[in-house]
Design a protein around this motif. Sequence first.
Motif, short mmCIF file in Angstrom:
data_model
loop_
_atom_site.label_atom_id
_atom_site.label_comp_id
_atom_site.label_asym_id
_atom_site.label_seq_id
_atom_site.Cartn_x
_atom_site.Cartn_y
_atom_site.Cartn_z
N VAL A 1 46.95 28.25 49.97
CA VAL A 1 47.99 28.25 48.93
C VAL A 1 47.58 29.37 47.87
O VAL A 1 46.55 29.29 47.51
CB VAL A 1 48.26 26.90 48.11
CG1 VAL A 1 48.99 27.23 46.90
CG2 VAL A 1 48.95 25.98 49.11
N ALA A 2 48.41 30.17 47.43
CA ALA A 2 48.27 31.31 46.49
C ALA A 2 47.85 30.56 45.32
O ALA A 2 48.81 29.75 44.63
CB ALA A 2 49.55 32.27 46.40
N PRO A 3 46.69 31.07 44.46
CA PRO A 3 46.45 30.51 43.39
C PRO A 3 47.48 30.76 42.18
O PRO A 3 47.56 29.55 41.26
CB PRO A 3 44.99 31.44 42.69
CG PRO A 3 44.56 31.91 44.20
CD PRO A 3 45.98 31.91 44.84
N GLU A 4 48.07 31.80 42.24
CA GLU A 4 49.30 31.81 41.28
C GLU A 4 50.33 30.66 41.33
O GLU A 4 50.94 30.54 40.30
CB GLU A 4 50.05 33.37 41.61
CG GLU A 4 49.19 34.47 41.38
CD GLU A 4 48.56 34.95 42.51
OE1 GLU A 4 48.19 36.21 42.86
OE2 GLU A 4 48.20 34.02 43.51
N LEU A 5 50.47 30.12 42.30
CA LEU A 5 51.48 28.89 42.43
C LEU A 5 50.99 27.55 41.57
O LEU A 5 51.53 27.04 41.04
CB LEU A 5 51.85 28.47 43.76
CG LEU A 5 52.42 29.53 44.48
CD1 LEU A 5 52.60 29.04 46.12
CD2 LEU A 5 53.85 29.69 43.85
N LEU A 6 49.59 27.54 41.74
CA LEU A 6 49.10 26.39 40.84
C LEU A 6 49.28 26.68 39.28
O LEU A 6 49.23 25.78 38.45
CB LEU A 6 47.64 26.30 41.04
CG LEU A 6 47.52 25.75 42.62
CD1 LEU A 6 45.96 25.86 42.67
CD2 LEU A 6 47.80 24.45 42.75
N GLU A 7 49.32 27.88 39.05
CA GLU A 7 49.63 28.10 37.60
C GLU A 7 51.00 27.97 37.25
O GLU A 7 51.16 27.71 35.70
CB GLU A 7 49.25 29.83 37.23
CG GLU A 7 47.72 30.13 37.64
CD GLU A 7 47.68 31.57 37.43
OE1 GLU A 7 48.45 32.25 37.00
OE2 GLU A 7 46.54 32.00 37.72
N GLU A 8 51.81 27.61 37.98
CA GLU A 8 53.34 27.30 37.64
C GLU A 8 53.49 25.80 37.34
O GLU A 8 54.33 25.39 37.07
CB GLU A 8 54.02 27.51 38.93
CG GLU A 8 54.41 29.20 39.46
CD GLU A 8 55.09 29.83 38.16
OE1 GLU A 8 55.88 29.31 37.36
OE2 GLU A 8 54.84 31.20 37.94
N ALA A 9 52.30 25.26 37.73
CA ALA A 9 52.45 23.61 37.53
C ALA A 9 52.26 23.21 35.93
O ALA A 9 51.96 24.14 35.19
CB ALA A 9 51.35 22.97 38.16
N HIS A 10 52.86 22.21 35.53
CA HIS A 10 52.76 21.65 34.13
C HIS A 10 51.20 21.66 33.78
O HIS A 10 50.39 21.41 34.65
CB HIS A 10 53.12 20.15 34.09
CG HIS A 10 53.53 19.71 32.64
ND1 HIS A 10 52.58 19.48 31.91
CD2 HIS A 10 54.48 19.87 31.96
CE1 HIS A 10 52.92 18.98 30.76
NE2 HIS A 10 54.19 19.32 30.71
#
Length: 266
Positions: free
Chosen positions: A42-51
């Motif tokens: 999973v791209a790390p950038e996606l985790l930055e989208e989380a609350h």
Amino acid sequence: MVQSETGHVFLIGAGPGDPELITVKGLRSLRAAEVILYDRLVAPELLEEAHPSALRIFVGKQPQHHTLKQHEINALLIKYAREGKIVARLKGGDPYVFGRGGEEALALREAGISFEVIPGITSAIAVPTAAGIPVTHRDYASSLTIVTGHEARGGDEAPAINWEALAKLGGTIVVLMGVRALPRFTQQMLEAGMNPQTPAAIIQEGTTSRQRTLVATLESIALQALEQDITSPALTIIGEVVSLAHELHAITALPSVQDLLLSRAS
């Protein structure tokens, strides 16, 4: 975040690597999650989208090493959902394409947990596309076969693949997760009578800025991949459509949408 009375699990396909290739629905569900169980690809950038308050738990698997076994991942999904949490199970590609999402969905159903599966773009199609290879083409291939390169027998692993049968099938063959098995299955296909000069390619970290593409033939792909130190994650594509890679790669190498928008704004 406000905790709901009843927990819910989203099984989300994160796409093939490029964080922009997650679906709108997948991103919206990820942003709503209070607990996120995510995989290695999973791209790390996606985790930055989380609350910001969301609990993030890495449950990724690498060749010969699993952070958690599948039954332990299932147990975590059930645990947090029973606590009333909104849970996101963020998986590379599509949850139901060699992602073991079906096993997780069955475990949730048996536990009486509500869930939704949000499809993702599978690397089996997106990665060849990013390398300039259409998996089907009217003049080259009218069928597509997707298999896993993990051939372990027994336990909870997938059954061995009949490579000899695949060699006779024709069309386009995409092998996911098969870097270590590449010498073995290409040799089996050759022994089954597949043309040694059949175009073949192996693509490492497709759709990302680190993408590497090696185009060769069925006969030479394993040795060339070894010489060029191709490593996981990578997929192999075999078939006449690979011959289009040199022509179409220039199209896929154009600036990204974001780059184009930035250039217009400047």
